[in-house]
Design a protein around this motif. Sequence first.
Motif, PDB file in Angstrom:
ATOM      1  N   VAL A   1       0.847  -1.182   0.000  1.00 33.23           N
ATOM      2  CA  VAL A   1       0.000   0.000   0.000  1.00 33.23           C
ATOM      3  C   VAL A   1       0.892   1.244   0.000  1.00 33.23           C
ATOM      4  N   GLN A   2       0.479   2.273  -0.719  1.00 37.83           N
ATOM      5  CA  GLN A   2       1.186   3.550  -0.734  1.00 37.83           C
ATOM      6  C   GLN A   2       0.372   4.571   0.034  1.00 37.83           C
ATOM      7  N   LEU A   3       1.054   5.338   0.877  1.00 37.54           N
ATOM      8  CA  LEU A   3       0.394   6.350   1.693  1.00 37.54           C
ATOM      9  C   LEU A   3       0.865   7.732   1.265  1.00 37.54           C
ATOM     10  N   GLN A   4      -0.064   8.645   1.174  1.00 34.95           N
ATOM     11  CA  GLN A   4       0.256  10.018   0.783  1.00 34.95           C
ATOM     12  C   GLN A   4      -0.349  10.959   1.805  1.00 34.95           C
ATOM     13  N   ALA A   5       0.517  11.619   2.564  1.00 33.78           N
ATOM     14  CA  ALA A   5       0.062  12.533   3.610  1.00 33.78           C
ATOM     15  C   ALA A   5       0.040  13.968   3.095  1.00 33.78           C
ATOM     16  N   SER A   6      -0.869  14.741   3.626  1.00 32.66           N
ATOM     17  CA  SER A   6      -0.971  16.154   3.269  1.00 32.66           C
ATOM     18  C   SER A   6      -1.599  16.916   4.416  1.00 32.66           C
ATOM     19  N   GLY A   7      -1.520  18.248   4.339  1.00 33.78           N
ATOM     20  CA  GLY A   7      -2.198  19.084   5.316  1.00 33.78           C
ATOM     21  C   GLY A   7      -1.297  19.787   6.304  1.00 33.78           C
ATOM     22  N   GLY A   8       0.000  19.510   6.264  1.00 34.93           N
ATOM     23  CA  GLY A   8       0.895  20.204   7.177  1.00 34.93           C
ATOM     24  C   GLY A   8       1.027  21.670   6.810  1.00 34.93           C
ATOM     25  N   GLY A   9       1.712  22.406   7.682  1.00 31.88           N
ATOM     26  CA  GLY A   9       1.920  23.819   7.415  1.00 31.88           C
ATOM     27  C   GLY A   9       2.370  24.557   8.653  1.00 31.88           C
ATOM     28  N   LEU A  10       2.298  25.884   8.560  1.00 34.01           N
ATOM     29  CA  LEU A  10       2.690  26.770   9.651  1.00 34.01           C
ATOM     30  C   LEU A  10       1.445  27.358  10.291  1.00 34.01           C
ATOM     31  N   VAL A  11       1.382  27.289  11.606  1.00 33.66           N
ATOM     32  CA  VAL A  11       0.220  27.802  12.326  1.00 33.66           C
ATOM     33  C   VAL A  11       0.690  28.405  13.643  1.00 33.66           C
ATOM     34  N   GLN A  12      -0.044  29.362  14.148  1.00 36.44           N
ATOM     35  CA  GLN A  12       0.282  29.957  15.442  1.00 36.44           C
ATOM     36  C   GLN A  12      -0.196  29.058  16.573  1.00 36.44           C
ATOM     37  N   GLY A  14      -2.145  27.616  19.490  1.00 32.14           N
ATOM     38  CA  GLY A  14      -3.569  27.699  19.722  1.00 32.14           C
ATOM     39  C   GLY A  14      -4.403  27.434  18.497  1.00 32.14           C
ATOM     40  N   GLY A  15      -3.761  27.366  17.349  1.00 31.56           N
ATOM     41  CA  GLY A  15      -4.479  27.136  16.106  1.00 31.56           C
ATOM     42  C   GLY A  15      -4.731  25.666  15.833  1.00 31.56           C
ATOM     43  N   SER A  16      -5.246  25.387  14.637  1.00 30.04           N
ATOM     44  CA  SER A  16      -5.635  24.030  14.263  1.00 30.04           C
ATOM     45  C   SER A  16      -5.127  23.680  12.871  1.00 30.04           C
ATOM     46  N   LEU A  17      -4.898  22.405  12.681  1.00 29.44           N
ATOM     47  CA  LEU A  17      -4.567  21.851  11.371  1.00 29.44           C
ATOM     48  C   LEU A  17      -5.208  20.480  11.269  1.00 29.44           C
ATOM     49  N   THR A  18      -5.509  20.076  10.040  1.00 29.23           N
ATOM     50  CA  THR A  18      -5.978  18.712   9.803  1.00 29.23           C
ATOM     51  C   THR A  18      -5.060  18.041   8.806  1.00 29.23           C
ATOM     52  N   LEU A  19      -4.488  16.922   9.209  1.00 24.67           N
ATOM     53  CA  LEU A  19      -3.660  16.120   8.317  1.00 24.67           C
ATOM     54  C   LEU A  19      -4.516  15.017   7.700  1.00 24.67           C
ATOM     55  N   SER A  20      -4.211  14.707   6.454  1.00 21.18           N
ATOM     56  CA  SER A  20      -4.889  13.619   5.767  1.00 21.18           C
ATOM     57  C   SER A  20      -3.863  12.631   5.251  1.00 21.18           C
ATOM     58  N   CYS A  21      -4.243  11.378   5.212  1.00 19.26           N
ATOM     59  CA  CYS A  21      -3.365  10.322   4.700  1.00 19.26           C
ATOM     60  C   CYS A  21      -4.195   9.429   3.809  1.00 19.26           C
ATOM     61  N   ALA A  22      -3.959   9.516   2.518  1.00 22.81           N
ATOM     62  CA  ALA A  22      -4.703   8.724   1.551  1.00 22.81           C
ATOM     63  C   ALA A  22      -3.917   7.467   1.211  1.00 22.81           C
ATOM     64  N   ALA A  23      -4.598   6.357   1.200  1.00 27.64           N
ATOM     65  CA  ALA A  23      -3.962   5.075   0.932  1.00 27.64           C
ATOM     66  C   ALA A  23      -4.368   4.545  -0.431  1.00 27.64           C
ATOM     67  N   VAL A  24      -3.370   4.083  -1.150  1.00 28.60           N
ATOM     68  CA  VAL A  24      -3.619   3.388  -2.404  1.00 28.60           C
ATOM     69  C   VAL A  24      -3.215   1.943  -2.167  1.00 28.60           C
ATOM     70  N   SER A  25      -4.185   1.047  -2.214  1.00 33.43           N
ATOM     71  CA  SER A  25      -3.897  -0.314  -1.799  1.00 33.43           C
ATOM     72  C   SER A  25      -4.630  -1.314  -2.661  1.00 33.43           C
ATOM     73  N   GLY A  26      -3.993  -2.439  -2.846  1.00 35.51           N
ATOM     74  CA  GLY A  26      -4.663  -3.524  -3.524  1.00 35.51           C
ATOM     75  C   GLY A  26      -5.584  -4.288  -2.600  1.00 35.51           C
ATOM     76  N   TRP A 114       4.572   3.455   5.213  1.00 31.02           N
ATOM     77  CA  TRP A 114       4.751   4.823   5.707  1.00 31.02           C
ATOM     78  C   TRP A 114       4.533   5.826   4.591  1.00 31.02           C
ATOM     79  N   GLY A 115       3.909   6.944   4.960  1.00 25.51           N
ATOM     80  CA  GLY A 115       3.850   8.061   4.049  1.00 25.51           C
ATOM     81  C   GLY A 115       5.144   8.851   4.126  1.00 25.51           C
ATOM     82  N   PRO A 116       5.349   9.799   3.226  1.00 30.64           N
ATOM     83  CA  PRO A 116       6.608  10.543   3.143  1.00 30.64           C
ATOM     84  C   PRO A 116       6.793  11.591   4.225  1.00 30.64           C
ATOM     85  N   GLY A 117       5.760  11.890   5.024  1.00 35.09           N
ATOM     86  CA  GLY A 117       5.899  12.891   6.073  1.00 35.09           C
ATOM     87  C   GLY A 117       5.451  14.267   5.632  1.00 35.09           C
ATOM     88  N   THR A 118       4.864  14.978   6.559  1.00 31.47           N
ATOM     89  CA  THR A 118       4.437  16.356   6.291  1.00 31.47           C
ATOM     90  C   THR A 118       4.826  17.214   7.488  1.00 31.47           C
TER      91      THR A 118
END
Length: 124
Positions: A1-12, A14-26, A114-118
């Motif tokens: 299975v291949q994992l692709q993570a996204s959603g990282g970034g810079l935040v102050q 007290g703030g919020s972020l949502t990470l996503s990890c999409a799987a491509v799998s047989g 493992w995904g590549p990291g964000t």
Amino acid sequence: VQLQASGGGLVQAGGSLTLSCAAVSGRTFGEYVAAWFRQVPGKERDFVAGIAYSGGTTYYADSVKGRFTISRDNVKNTVYLQMNMLKPEDTAVHYCAARPSRVVVRTAIPYDYWGPGTQVTVSS
């Protein structure tokens, strides 16, 4: 299975972020447990949160309990990490991971995929 993570970034703080990890799998993604880990330079990869294959049971590191929520959508083959009340100490590269098992473990070695990291950076 291949994992692709996204959603990282810079935040102050007290703030919020949502990470996503999409799987491509047989195989059906619902047959995998999934987890998020994070790592800062020079340190080990630490467990953040894990979720059972059905999504019914979740696990959290004490440092994020009450602030982060892990969830999954097995139809979309995606795992999410909702991060609220972020702190500067949450700054790290965040990785999603999966293993074809019914058991969530809190160490990195047993995870096969493992995904590549964000990057998540929280400024004070």
